[in-house]
Design a protein around this motif. Sequence first.
Motif, PDB file in Angstrom:
ATOM      1  N   ARG A   1       0.842  -1.206   0.000  1.00 39.69           N
ATOM      2  CA  ARG A   1       0.000   0.000   0.000  1.00 39.69           C
ATOM      3  C   ARG A   1       0.879   1.258   0.000  1.00 39.69           C
ATOM      4  O   ARG A   1       0.639   2.198  -0.756  1.00 39.69           O
ATOM      5  CB  ARG A   1      -0.903  -0.007   1.240  1.00 39.69           C
TER       6      ARG A   1
ATOM      7  N   ASN B   1     -10.257   4.857   6.931  1.00 37.19           N
ATOM      8  CA  ASN B   1      -9.965   5.866   7.963  1.00 37.19           C
ATOM      9  C   ASN B   1     -11.044   5.906   9.043  1.00 37.19           C
ATOM     10  O   ASN B   1     -10.738   6.102  10.221  1.00 37.19           O
ATOM     11  CB  ASN B   1      -9.806   7.254   7.335  1.00 37.19           C
TER      12      ASN B   1
ATOM     13  N   LYS C   1      -9.982   3.111  11.208  1.00 33.74           N
ATOM     14  CA  LYS C   1      -8.712   3.362  11.909  1.00 33.74           C
ATOM     15  C   LYS C   1      -8.904   4.374  13.039  1.00 33.74           C
ATOM     16  O   LYS C   1      -8.317   4.244  14.095  1.00 33.74           O
ATOM     17  CB  LYS C   1      -7.709   3.975  10.925  1.00 33.74           C
ATOM     18  N   TYR C   2      -9.703   5.385  12.772  1.00 37.17           N
ATOM     19  CA  TYR C   2      -9.815   6.469  13.755  1.00 37.17           C
ATOM     20  C   TYR C   2     -11.169   6.432  14.462  1.00 37.17           C
ATOM     21  O   TYR C   2     -11.775   7.453  14.755  1.00 37.17           O
ATOM     22  CB  TYR C   2      -9.543   7.819  13.061  1.00 37.17           C
TER      23      TYR C   2
ATOM     24  N   ILE D   1      -4.413  17.656   6.789  1.00 37.96           N
ATOM     25  CA  ILE D   1      -4.569  16.205   6.643  1.00 37.96           C
ATOM     26  C   ILE D   1      -4.454  15.711   5.208  1.00 37.96           C
ATOM     27  O   ILE D   1      -4.198  14.547   4.980  1.00 37.96           O
ATOM     28  CB  ILE D   1      -5.882  15.686   7.280  1.00 37.96           C
TER      29      ILE D   1
ATOM     30  N   ALA E   1       0.848  13.491   6.450  1.00 40.17           N
ATOM     31  CA  ALA E   1       0.158  14.152   7.565  1.00 40.17           C
ATOM     32  C   ALA E   1      -0.397  13.087   8.500  1.00 40.17           C
ATOM     33  O   ALA E   1      -1.156  12.218   8.080  1.00 40.17           O
ATOM     34  CB  ALA E   1      -0.968  15.011   7.020  1.00 40.17           C
TER      35      ALA E   1
ATOM     36  N   SER F   1     -16.172  12.824  12.209  1.00 41.81           N
ATOM     37  CA  SER F   1     -15.742  13.577  11.024  1.00 41.81           C
ATOM     38  C   SER F   1     -16.623  13.241   9.843  1.00 41.81           C
ATOM     39  O   SER F   1     -17.218  12.166   9.783  1.00 41.81           O
ATOM     40  CB  SER F   1     -14.306  13.213  10.646  1.00 41.81           C
TER      41      SER F   1
HETATM   42  P1  ADP Z   1      -3.168   7.429   7.038  1.00 41.81           P
HETATM   43  O1  ADP Z   1      -2.529   6.415   6.162  1.00 41.81           O
HETATM   44  O2  ADP Z   1      -2.256   7.923   8.110  1.00 41.81           O
HETATM   45  O3  ADP Z   1      -4.506   7.016   7.503  1.00 41.81           O
HETATM   46  P2  ADP Z   1      -4.448   9.513   5.508  1.00 41.81           P
HETATM   47  O4  ADP Z   1      -3.772  10.385   4.518  1.00 41.81           O
HETATM   48  O5  ADP Z   1      -5.560   8.666   5.009  1.00 41.81           O
HETATM   49  O6  ADP Z   1      -3.285   8.662   6.108  1.00 41.81           O
HETATM   50  O7  ADP Z   1      -4.961  10.411   6.721  1.00 41.81           O
HETATM   51  C1  ADP Z   1      -4.136  11.449   7.246  1.00 41.81           C
HETATM   52  C2  ADP Z   1      -4.452  11.720   8.700  1.00 41.81           C
HETATM   53  O8  ADP Z   1      -5.754  12.324   8.802  1.00 41.81           O
HETATM   54  C3  ADP Z   1      -4.531  10.472   9.552  1.00 41.81           C
HETATM   55  O9  ADP Z   1      -3.267  10.086  10.033  1.00 41.81           O
HETATM   56  C4  ADP Z   1      -5.472  10.934  10.677  1.00 41.81           C
HETATM   57  O10 ADP Z   1      -4.709  11.636  11.641  1.00 41.81           O
HETATM   58  C5  ADP Z   1      -6.408  11.924   9.998  1.00 41.81           C
HETATM   59  N1  ADP Z   1      -7.715  11.302   9.625  1.00 41.81           N
HETATM   60  C6  ADP Z   1      -8.085  10.874   8.405  1.00 41.81           C
HETATM   61  N2  ADP Z   1      -9.360  10.411   8.406  1.00 41.81           N
HETATM   62  C7  ADP Z   1      -9.811  10.533   9.681  1.00 41.81           C
HETATM   63  C8  ADP Z   1     -11.060  10.238  10.332  1.00 41.81           C
HETATM   64  N3  ADP Z   1     -12.085   9.704   9.701  1.00 41.81           N
HETATM   65  N4  ADP Z   1     -11.137  10.521  11.661  1.00 41.81           N
HETATM   66  C9  ADP Z   1     -10.106  11.066  12.329  1.00 41.81           C
HETATM   67  N5  ADP Z   1      -8.914  11.375  11.771  1.00 41.81           N
HETATM   68  C10 ADP Z   1      -8.752  11.121  10.462  1.00 41.81           C
END
Ligand code: ADP
Length: 440
Positions: A238, A313, A316-317, A354, A359, A400
Amino acid sequence: MFNIFDQLNDQLLITDQAAKTQFCNAQKSIVHQHSSEKLKRYQALEQELQTFLSIATDIHAILNEHLEIISCNNGFQNILGWEESEVLKKNYVEFIDYPDAVQIITAINECKASGQVATDIAKCKCKEGKYKWIEWRGKYIANKKIHLLTGRDITLQKEQEEERLAKREAEELEMLKDEFLINMSHELKTPLNVIYMTLQLESEEIKSALEKKGQGIELNILKRHDKIIQRNVYRLLRLIRNLTEIAKLESDEYRLNFINCDIVSIVRQISLAVVDHMQSTKVKITFDTDIQELITACDPSAIEQIMLNLLSNTIKYRKDESKVRVSVTVKDNKVRVTVKDNGIGIPKTELEYIFKRFAKIDTSLNRKCEGSGTGLTVSKYLVELHEGSIWAKSQLNKGSSFIFEIPIVQISDEKDIYYGSTSQQIEEKCNIEFSDIYDI
Ligand code: ADP
């Protein structure tokens, strides 16, 4: 002066003709004396001014209303190499490089109307073909219908400034390169370490099983190790895919494959596939739309990749119980896809960063999942290649919303409509996209 004498004449009521003539002669003599003194003073002043202009290091010129040079000092020759005869009657703008000339004309016209002093910097043509930077100042004298103009050579300052800027840019680039290498080595090292350690563990187990002849290896353990290795290989895939895509997208080499698609079906299918993939977690994804079918030209793989990035995401979050709502709406001939979650949210100050490369908001070691901070960068580029836009709204600890919009267009001579990838193809994409999440 004449007024005063006329008044005296009237007031004294001189009746005597001789006295009157005498008075008039005296009057003329004073006026004559006065005018010639004034003239001498003017001539001396003009002489001084001429000398002053001839030794001045700047350009001084007078232009008529049509901006033709009607008089100038030798500044044109000293600075730009043009002799007076080559400059006179020429339009002043001819000596200025395009597009600075347009800017200068605008500034002159604005200041002609307002009566202010016009100031501008322009690249000017030298006789031998080079260019010099001149700082111009001009003022329109309305009652004479002329422009007074001065120009100062600032080429050296400009070159020094450009040199300073180039140096700063080079330093910033160097810093970015260092930062990129540090990020890269961390992102590559982490999954590689996991793979290495798991393989070591596995070979220890094989060794001890061989030593204890007859006693087999526990298949469950092997299966668990396999899964760890597989996930970390996906993570590497990835990362490398995202980096290659960013490089291609930034160097304008990325080409989308536009076909007529039912975007509602693509978004619905990918959302359902994620539900399947996430069976083991407490994630609830709902799909919501009033539109049954919406045909628009887009690159379906790109749309799937954007959706997978946004959906992964949300997982993950997430906080404990994750609720995600995906919706498709139409507004102003654009299709809008919204992915809304009730996760950890993003601080307001971080929202604008972001979408930038690498980021990551939570860089702590105890974060719930790994992420390279490249997914949203790729998504943003892909949306923009569709002439669309992507943005996020968020409230810390509440959740979000990620929203993207693309214009609705159709390829008229194409009859086939694409409805989405097969579930097997989506599953493979999910494996790669969700490889950052530990607990699925
Ligand atoms: P990553 O591979 O780190 O997930 P992304 O470019 O997809 O990379 O996202 C960048 C950053 O934005 C993430 O590391 C996170 O801190 C924030 N982020 C993205 N989507 C979300 C979400 N749905 N809720 C909270 N934070 C988010």
